[in-house]
Design an enzyme around this catalytic site. Structure first.
Site, PDB file in Angstrom:
ATOM      1  N   HIS A  81       0.830  -1.218   0.000  1.00  0.00           N
ATOM      2  CA  HIS A  81       0.000   0.000   0.000  1.00  0.00           C
ATOM      3  C   HIS A  81       0.862   1.264   0.000  1.00  0.00           C
ATOM      4  O   HIS A  81       0.507   2.273   0.608  1.00  0.00           O
ATOM      5  CB  HIS A  81      -0.944   0.029   1.210  1.00  0.00           C
ATOM      6  CG  HIS A  81      -1.952  -1.080   1.226  1.00  0.00           C
ATOM      7  ND1 HIS A  81      -3.213  -0.954   0.717  1.00  0.00           N
ATOM      8  CD2 HIS A  81      -1.872  -2.363   1.688  1.00  0.00           C
ATOM      9  CE1 HIS A  81      -3.877  -2.093   0.870  1.00  0.00           C
ATOM     10  NE2 HIS A  81      -3.085  -2.969   1.454  1.00  0.00           N
ATOM     11  N   ASN A 154     -10.232  -2.666   2.659  1.00  0.00           N
ATOM     12  CA  ASN A 154      -9.961  -2.695   1.220  1.00  0.00           C
ATOM     13  C   ASN A 154     -11.248  -2.428   0.453  1.00  0.00           C
ATOM     14  O   ASN A 154     -12.328  -2.400   1.045  1.00  0.00           O
ATOM     15  CB  ASN A 154      -9.423  -4.071   0.812  1.00  0.00           C
ATOM     16  CG  ASN A 154      -7.935  -4.236   1.110  1.00  0.00           C
ATOM     17  OD1 ASN A 154      -7.221  -3.255   1.344  1.00  0.00           O
ATOM     18  ND2 ASN A 154      -7.471  -5.465   1.103  1.00  0.00           N
TER      19      ASN A 154
HETATM   20 FE1  HDE Z   1      -2.421  -4.796   5.485  1.00  0.00          FE
HETATM   21  N1  HDE Z   1      -0.602  -4.033   5.971  1.00  0.00           N
HETATM   22  N2  HDE Z   1      -1.796  -6.627   6.055  1.00  0.00           N
HETATM   23  N3  HDE Z   1      -4.180  -5.618   4.900  1.00  0.00           N
HETATM   24  N4  HDE Z   1      -3.049  -3.014   4.910  1.00  0.00           N
HETATM   25  C1  HDE Z   1      -0.219  -2.754   5.825  1.00  0.00           C
HETATM   26  O1  HDE Z   1       0.918  -1.536   7.482  1.00  0.00           O
HETATM   27  C2  HDE Z   1      -0.691  -6.877   6.772  1.00  0.00           C
HETATM   28  C3  HDE Z   1      -4.546  -6.917   4.996  1.00  0.00           C
HETATM   29  C4  HDE Z   1      -4.297  -2.679   4.488  1.00  0.00           C
HETATM   30  O2  HDE Z   1      -3.076   3.555   4.058  1.00  0.00           O
HETATM   31  C5  HDE Z   1       1.108  -2.466   6.447  1.00  0.00           C
HETATM   32  O3  HDE Z   1       1.174   0.660   7.906  1.00  0.00           O
HETATM   33  C6  HDE Z   1      -0.646  -8.271   7.127  1.00  0.00           C
HETATM   34  C7  HDE Z   1      -5.956  -7.082   4.825  1.00  0.00           C
HETATM   35  C8  HDE Z   1      -4.340  -1.290   4.115  1.00  0.00           C
HETATM   36  O4  HDE Z   1      -1.393   3.322   5.449  1.00  0.00           O
HETATM   37  C9  HDE Z   1       1.513  -3.820   7.050  1.00  0.00           C
HETATM   38  C10 HDE Z   1      -1.758  -8.841   6.571  1.00  0.00           C
HETATM   39  C11 HDE Z   1      -6.419  -5.824   4.592  1.00  0.00           C
HETATM   40  C12 HDE Z   1      -3.060  -0.805   4.359  1.00  0.00           C
HETATM   41  C13 HDE Z   1       0.339  -4.687   6.687  1.00  0.00           C
HETATM   42  C14 HDE Z   1      -2.481  -7.810   5.911  1.00  0.00           C
HETATM   43  C15 HDE Z   1      -5.305  -4.928   4.640  1.00  0.00           C
HETATM   44  C16 HDE Z   1      -2.282  -1.898   4.849  1.00  0.00           C
HETATM   45  C17 HDE Z   1       2.104  -1.795   5.554  1.00  0.00           C
HETATM   46  C18 HDE Z   1      -2.149 -10.305   6.600  1.00  0.00           C
HETATM   47  C19 HDE Z   1      -7.859  -5.400   4.304  1.00  0.00           C
HETATM   48  C20 HDE Z   1      -2.566   0.605   4.102  1.00  0.00           C
HETATM   49  C21 HDE Z   1       2.128  -0.333   5.994  1.00  0.00           C
HETATM   50  C22 HDE Z   1      -2.451 -10.766   7.872  1.00  0.00           C
HETATM   51  C23 HDE Z   1      -8.700  -5.540   5.457  1.00  0.00           C
HETATM   52  C24 HDE Z   1      -2.881   1.521   5.231  1.00  0.00           C
HETATM   53  C25 HDE Z   1       1.365  -0.291   7.199  1.00  0.00           C
HETATM   54  C26 HDE Z   1      -2.417   2.913   4.897  1.00  0.00           C
HETATM   55  C27 HDE Z   1      -0.945  -1.790   5.240  1.00  0.00           C
HETATM   56  C28 HDE Z   1       0.257  -5.949   7.081  1.00  0.00           C
HETATM   57  C29 HDE Z   1      -3.668  -8.043   5.182  1.00  0.00           C
HETATM   58  C30 HDE Z   1      -5.453  -3.521   4.407  1.00  0.00           C
HETATM   59  C31 HDE Z   1       2.832  -4.392   6.586  1.00  0.00           C
HETATM   60  C32 HDE Z   1       0.441  -8.945   7.924  1.00  0.00           C
HETATM   61  C33 HDE Z   1      -6.760  -8.370   4.912  1.00  0.00           C
HETATM   62  C34 HDE Z   1      -5.535  -0.517   3.590  1.00  0.00           C
HETATM   63  O5  HDE Z   1       1.632  -3.758   8.429  1.00  0.00           O
END
Ligand code: HDE
Length: 698
Positions: A81, A154
């Protein structure tokens, strides 16, 4: 004064959000340039040298500070993202959920809560284009009176994987391939589809990812979903499962794939610009906020596990209750300070909201806090203004650390303490009644690494999604699969996907196989036999969005000698119906209309192609049209509008250009000599009937 040497001094008009004070030189009377430590500068144009043509001196602390700060201006981009755009706004509750939760944000009807929303693509880097085929992030920070609530969702309600331990693999597979460093921001490559084929649990998400939802027309026209199942807890700590939904007022709308690809070249910042300009002109994007609520018994009665993030709860089974609205009405003042430094954490939840045991969510609870440490570099990232809670104090006994900006008073930095009894500051205390409490339920079991049996069905929901789509959407989905798999060089990778698709829908698998010109393999072994579910028309896009010019863009191509009255009539009709209108001319200096009046355009033809508009009008003179017949940008302008299923209004003089661009008459091709109004209805939608004539879909 620096003015004597060059550029005039500029007052640093920093406007800190209501959350934080700034020590920058906001319009102080003399607004002097200083170093970061406040030393006034006499010269910001020349470094200190040994003689006018001599070497620079190490002594020049002003040069060193400035360059050193610049050297460190970038921070690590988000690992996922990274590419995002954001806006401020408010959330307003319209219906209380007090029966289910004690979270004030969901019980105080009419109360407005500040929000900051960041939209993003997932796979590409921070500088990547806005329109790849990709899932979009939809992260909302509600600055509630009981602490920040981050709904980090999302634009698709399900996810690729069931367990957080697979996330690094998924992201490695989709990002640029390890040896070659490409492709950027694209899932159409071997490693992604190799992983997907080997992870059949991703099949449902793949249906969504290959649908038009991953090529949105605008960030303002996307649904949002919390994805994971959460809980609400009421005054008696009774839990209710909840799924969160955002519904855009403008409806969910998409581009055509060919259009998205061309937009990437024409305007890599297409979505960022669209959001910024809409807010700037006062066309504030708005969403309804909804919840699906389920008791434990209702959840248990469903034929799938609500802790499995690869499953959707069809609205037809559990209706969405709409309980609030969100309006984005303010652009960020500073991209870096706000959009880039915003840190969203699924662990930011106020009392009355709680997590579930969804194993994907459980991993997220760790990941987001952790990633901020490498991205923002300190445990004190919550003190950055955009991340600070607003409207409520934040106070505890955590101290010190990199970039600590708070100056704590007193001796008590531990708890319990009795220093208040001696008249000193005792510090904050826990609040057993009003504070955050977790759902109390018995947890017992054998320590195992196991996937629950209830997660074994990988295909029923994929089938539900595909079969719920309109014919147009099914064709787009199949064609997207053909496009993506055609970019994979390994035949066995393509073949494995086909074998998995056999379990979704035999007709879909056959379509894709035909599109690849590959033999159709047998269905892969399914961990659980796919079930037929009742189709859910709610999962469609086509036929659901409002046919309106609100939020749409109309481009009017004009030439020398064009009829100025017609230009104004089209402009007035389109803006009157809510569209934003741009005039395009062959040259940026403008055109001379019939009668001699000059008209200055908003864009030049080659740099403002029709992919940037939802509908176009060609207000051409006979001579102007004749000239454009030799200009490929003009022919592309018209032929692309046609194949992207857009309405084309035209003066009769434009007919030769329409012919050269192979435009065939249909309801979307409107002769403007009958009046500009006839153009409005087709301009408010896409001409879906035209599609089979212009594209061979799978
Ligand atoms: Fe994320 N995700 N994600 N994700 N995600 C990040 O956190 C992660 C997942 C989502 O505008 C990171 O601050 C793991 C689902 C958005 O700053 C990180 C798993 C959904 C954003 C991270 C998921 C999301 C992130 C990278 C699996 C929808 C951007 C930067 C368990 C519900 C937020 C940060 C923004 C960002 C980890 C799966 C949505 C690496 C480990 C499911 C919208 O922490």
């Amino acid at each position: 004064m620096p003015t004597s040497k060059g550029a005039p001094p500029r007052a640093n008009a920093s406007t800190a959000g209501s959350g934080g004070e700034t020590h920058q030189t906001a319009s102080t009377p003399d607004a002097r340039l200083t170093t970061n430590h406040g030393v006034p500068l006499s010269d910001n144009q020349n470094s200190l040298k040994a003689g006018a043509r001599g070497p620079s001196l190490l002594e020049d602390f002003i040069l060193r500070e400035k360059i050193q700060h610049f050297d460190h201006e970038r921070i690590p981009e988000r690992i996922v993202h990274a590419r995002g755009s954001a806006a401020h706004g408010f959330f307003e509750l319209t219906k209380s959920l007090s029966k289910y939760t004690r979270a004030r944000i969901l019980t105080e009807v009419g109360e407005r809560t500040e929000v900051f929303v960041r939209f993003s693509t997932v796979a590409g880097g921070a500088g990547s284009v806005d329109t790849p085929r990709d899932v979009r992030g939809f992260a909302t920070k509600f600055y509630t009176k009981e602490g920040n609530w981050d709904l980090v969702g999302n634009n698709i309600p399900v996810f690729f994987i069931q367990d957080a331990i697979k996330f690094p693999d998924l992201i490695h597979a989709v990002k640029m391939e390890a040896d070659r460093g490409y492709p950027q921001a694209a899932s159409a490559h071997d490693t992604f589809w190799d992983f997907i084929g080997l992870m059949p649990e991703s099949t449902h998400m793949i249906m969504w990812a290959m649908s038009d939802r991953t090529i949105p027309r605008s960030l303002r026209m996307m649904e949002g979903f919390g994805v994971n199942t959460f809980r609400l807890l009421n005054d008696k700590d009774e839990p209710t499962f909840v799924k969160f939904h955002w519904r855009p007022k403008l409806g969910t709308q998409s581009t055509c794939w060919d259009e998205a690809v061309k937009i990437a070249g024409a305007d890599p910042d297409y979505h960022r610009r669209d959001l910024f300009e809409a807010i700037d002109m006062g066309a504030f994007p708005e969403w309804e906020f909804g919840v699906q609520l389920l008791s434990q018994a209702e959840a248990d009665a469903l034929p799938f596990d609500i802790l499995d993030a690869t499953k959707v709860i069809p609205e037809e089974l559990v209706p969405i209750q709409f309980i609030g609205r969100m309006v984005l009405d303010r652009n960020p003042d500073n991209f870096f300070a706000e959009t880039e430094q915003a840190a969203f954490l699924p662990t930011n939840i106020p009392p009355g909201i709680d997590v579930s045991e969804d194993p994907l969510l459980q991993g997220r609870l760790f990941s987001y806090q952790d990633t901020q440490l490498s991205r923002l570099g300190t445990v004190n990232f919550h003190q950055i203004p955009i991340n600070q809670p607003k409207g409520c104090p934040f106070q505890n006994l955590q101290r010190d650390g990199h970039m600590q900006t708070q100056v704590f008073k007193g001796r008590a930095n531990y708890e319990p303490n009795s220093l208040a009894e001696a008249g000193e500051i005792g510090g904050p205390r826990e609040d057993p009644k009003g504070g955050f409490r977790s759902t109390a339920f018995p947890v017992e079991g054998t320590k195992v690494r196991l996937r629950a049996e209830t997660f074994a069905d990988h295909y029923s929901h994929a089938r539900l999604f595909y079969r719920s789509q309109t014919e147009i959407e099914q064709a787009h989905l199949a064609s997207a699969l053909v496009f993506e798999l055609s970019k994979c060089s390994f035949a066995h990778v393509r073949s494995r996907i086909l074998a998995n698709l056999q379990n979704v829908d035999a007709e879909l698998a056959a379509r894709v196989a035909a599109g690849l010109n590959m033999p159709l393999p047998k269905a892969s072994a399914a961990a659980a036999p796919p079930q037929d579910m009742a189709p859910s028309p709610a999962l469609r896009i086509v036929g659901k969005y409002p046919e309106t010019l609100q939020g749409r863009a109309v481009g009017i191509l004009v030439t020398d000698g064009a009829d100025g009255a017609m230009v104004e009539a089209v402009r007035a009709a389109a803006t009157g119906a809510g569209a934003s209108v741009k005039i395009i001319a062959p040259k940026v200096g403008g055109v001379t209309l019939k009668g001699g009046k000059a008209l200055t355009p908003d864009g030049q033809l080659a740099g403002t192609p029709s992919v940037l508009f939802d509908a176009v009008a060609l207000v051409l003179s006979e001579e102007g049209c004749a000239e454009l017949l030799g200009e490929s940008a003009a022919i592309d302008f018209v032929s692309n509008a046609f194949v992207h299923l857009k309405a084309i209004g035209h003066t009769p003089q434009a007919q030769p250009l329409l012919d050269k661009a192979n435009v065939q008459a249909d309801a979307g091709i409107v002769d403007l000599s009958g009046g500009a109004d006839g153009f409005l209805a087709p301009a408010a939608s896409r001409q879906w009937d035209r599609e089979p004539k212009v594209r061979m879909l799978a």
